[in-house]
Design an enzyme around this catalytic site. Structure first.
Site, PDB file in Angstrom:
ATOM      1  N   TYR A  12     -33.261 -16.789 -38.623  1.00 44.43           N
ATOM      2  CA  TYR A  12     -32.059 -15.958 -38.684  1.00 44.43           C
ATOM      3  C   TYR A  12     -31.460 -15.708 -37.307  1.00 44.43           C
ATOM      4  CZ  TYR A  12     -32.778 -14.590 -43.577  1.00 44.43           C
ATOM      5  OH  TYR A  12     -32.904 -14.570 -44.935  1.00 44.43           O
ATOM      6  N   LYS A  48     -46.663 -21.493 -42.601  1.00 48.36           N
ATOM      7  CA  LYS A  48     -46.667 -22.932 -42.900  1.00 48.36           C
ATOM      8  C   LYS A  48     -47.353 -23.615 -41.712  1.00 48.36           C
ATOM      9  CE  LYS A  48     -45.425 -26.491 -45.439  1.00 48.36           C
ATOM     10  NZ  LYS A  48     -45.936 -26.762 -46.812  1.00 48.36           N
ATOM     11  N   ASP A  51     -46.006 -22.336 -49.595  1.00 49.40           N
ATOM     12  CA  ASP A  51     -45.778 -23.047 -50.872  1.00 49.40           C
ATOM     13  C   ASP A  51     -46.808 -22.619 -51.918  1.00 49.40           C
ATOM     14  OD1 ASP A  51     -47.687 -24.331 -49.283  1.00 49.40           O
ATOM     15  OD2 ASP A  51     -46.994 -26.371 -49.709  1.00 49.40           O
ATOM     16  N   ASP A  83     -37.882 -13.205 -47.172  1.00 49.65           N
ATOM     17  CA  ASP A  83     -36.653 -13.103 -47.972  1.00 49.65           C
ATOM     18  C   ASP A  83     -36.880 -13.765 -49.332  1.00 49.65           C
ATOM     19  OD1 ASP A  83     -33.875 -12.722 -48.565  1.00 49.65           O
ATOM     20  OD2 ASP A  83     -33.529 -14.829 -48.056  1.00 49.65           O
ATOM     21  N   ASP A 126     -37.681 -11.841 -53.322  1.00 45.56           N
ATOM     22  CA  ASP A 126     -36.865 -12.054 -54.532  1.00 45.56           C
ATOM     23  C   ASP A 126     -37.735 -12.611 -55.657  1.00 45.56           C
ATOM     24  OD1 ASP A 126     -34.474 -11.286 -53.210  1.00 45.56           O
ATOM     25  OD2 ASP A 126     -33.324 -12.850 -54.241  1.00 45.56           O
TER      26      ASP A 126
END
Ligand code: NAD
Ligand code: IPM
Ligand code: MN
Length: 363
Positions: free
Chosen positions: A141, A189, A221, A245, A249
């Site tokens: 970001y 990751k 993942d 983020d 959700d």
């Protein structure tokens, strides 16, 4: 007590849901003899249209002069062709950076009565209670360089973290875990990215300061699958900005709706509170929005900034009771409307307010 709250309602359903959250907070203040003052300023699309910028200086100044900022949501389809730095979302990223909060707490818990709405089986979701700690000021970001070079047809963003940025958000996660079930899951990751290797090494180092807390690592993942298969397995989940983020959700599926999730951002000059959902242009202005995420965000203001724990708990209890009584906004009634009474945004806000009042008066 005195509390100065800036409300930046923003776009779409932002004003609808923050309106209900503010009404609940006013009720709490009145009943407890507290002096809460609310001011309002523009952010996002509405500020682009009226002020020519997504974060007017006046909004930021007022935010910096407040005890807490309650933000609704920003964004709208009419701005979709603008470059990232001109969009409503840029106003949100700018206010986050200026207020300086780096730890975004996104609790996700399954109210038992809601499982009929989740596509997950009740035996999977019942009792799930996860605290996501999303790093909010770093990663893709904010990393530089970032550019879309139209001449060459290339575009890039940079996922960058420093050791200190990782360590400070990790400490928040471990401290929260100490007051909960004493487990931290760090998501990265590290099998592919150097920045994730730095993340993992730093979180592991910080863990040694908290010998009473268990640390595990998961790749993002695999984590996105585990979250659906065994949500009860997780206590505090700490991760970088974009992964947080996405995973938060996804966690909405456990709770029944994205409209249920609150958040608080701490560690900066002024705490910033926002429901996790966006401006939901598909339902805006129709009274269909679920205000419970915003109302629960108000409960987080009371707990974290105002330190009014009993009042904060009363709001959470009121939300649970209203759901137990079968009241639902449309997003929570999907698939199984039987026995539910479907309410508008304002009606749901009023039910919670009534219930908070009876809880606090009888306390
Ligand atoms: P969204 O969160 O706005 O909506 C996703 C889906 O969830 C939609 O179907 C929507 O109707 C539903 N939903 C969301 N909140 C709800 C609520 N309270 N009650 C009932 N249903 C609800 O995400 P999106 O559609 O991907 O994005 C819309 C806009 O919002 C975009 O411009 C995006 O950038 C912005 N956005 C802003 C924020 C923020 O301001 N904090 C967060 C996420 C997205
Ligand atoms: C959120 C939103 C924001 C984010 C966008 C609108 C900038 O999706 O708060 O979850 O990605 O942080
Ligand atoms: Mn998001």
């Amino acid at each position: 007590m005195k509390l100065k709250i800036l409300v930046v309602a923003g776009d779409g359903i932002g004003p609808e849901v923050t309106g209900e959250a503010v009404a609940v907070l006013r009720e709490v203040a009145e009943l407890g003899g507290h002096e809460f003052t609310f001011s309002e300023r523009r952010i996002g699309g509405v500020a682009i249209v009226q002020d020519g910028t997504p974060l007017p200086a006046d909004t930021l100044n007022e935010a910096l002069a407040s005890d807490a900022v309650l933000l609704g949501a920003v964004g709208g389809n009419e701005f979709n062709s603008l470059p990232p730095d001109k969009r409503p979302e840029a106003g949100l990223l700018q206010i986050r950076a200026a207020l300086g909060g780096f730890a975004n707490l996104r609790p996700a818990f399954a109210f038992k009565e809601l499982t009929v709405n989740s596509p997950l089986k009740p035996e999977i979701t019942d009792g799930a209670d996860i605290m996501f700690v999303r790093e909010l000021l770093g990663g893709l970001y904010f990393g530089k360089p970032r550019e879309w070079n139209r001449a060459t047809g290339e575009a890039w963003n940079t996922m960058r973290y420093t050791r200190d940025e990782v360590a400070r958000v990790a400490r928040v996660a471990f401290q929260l875990a100490q007051g909960r079930r004493k487990k931290v899951t760090s998501v990265d990751k590290a099998n592919v990215l150097e920045v994730s290797q730095l993340w993992r090494a730093t979180v592991t180092e910080v863990a040694s300061e908290f010998p009473d807390v268990t640390l595990e690592h998961q790749y993002v993942d695999a984590m996105s699958m585990h979250l659906m298969n065994q949500p009860r397995n997780y206590d505090v989940v700490v991760t970088e900005n974009l992964f947080g983020d996405i995973l938060s959700d996804e966690a909405a599926v456990i709770t029944g709706s994205l409209g249920m999730l609150p958040s608080a951002t701490v560690g900066g000059k002024v705490d910033l509170y926002e429901p996790v959902h966006g401006s939901a242009p598909d339902i805006a202005g129709k009274g269909l929005a679920n205000p419970l995420g915003a109302i629960l965000t108000g409960a987080m203001i009371l707990r974290l900034t105002a330190k009014l724990e009993a009042e904060s708990e009363a709001i959470r209890t009121a939300v649970r009771k209203v759901l137990e009584q079968g009241y639902r906004t449309p997003d929570l009634a999907r698939g199984n409307a039987q026995g539910f009474q479907v309410l508008s945004t304002r009606e749901m806000g009023a039910k919670v307010r009534e219930t908070v009042k009876s809880l606090l008066v009888n306390a």
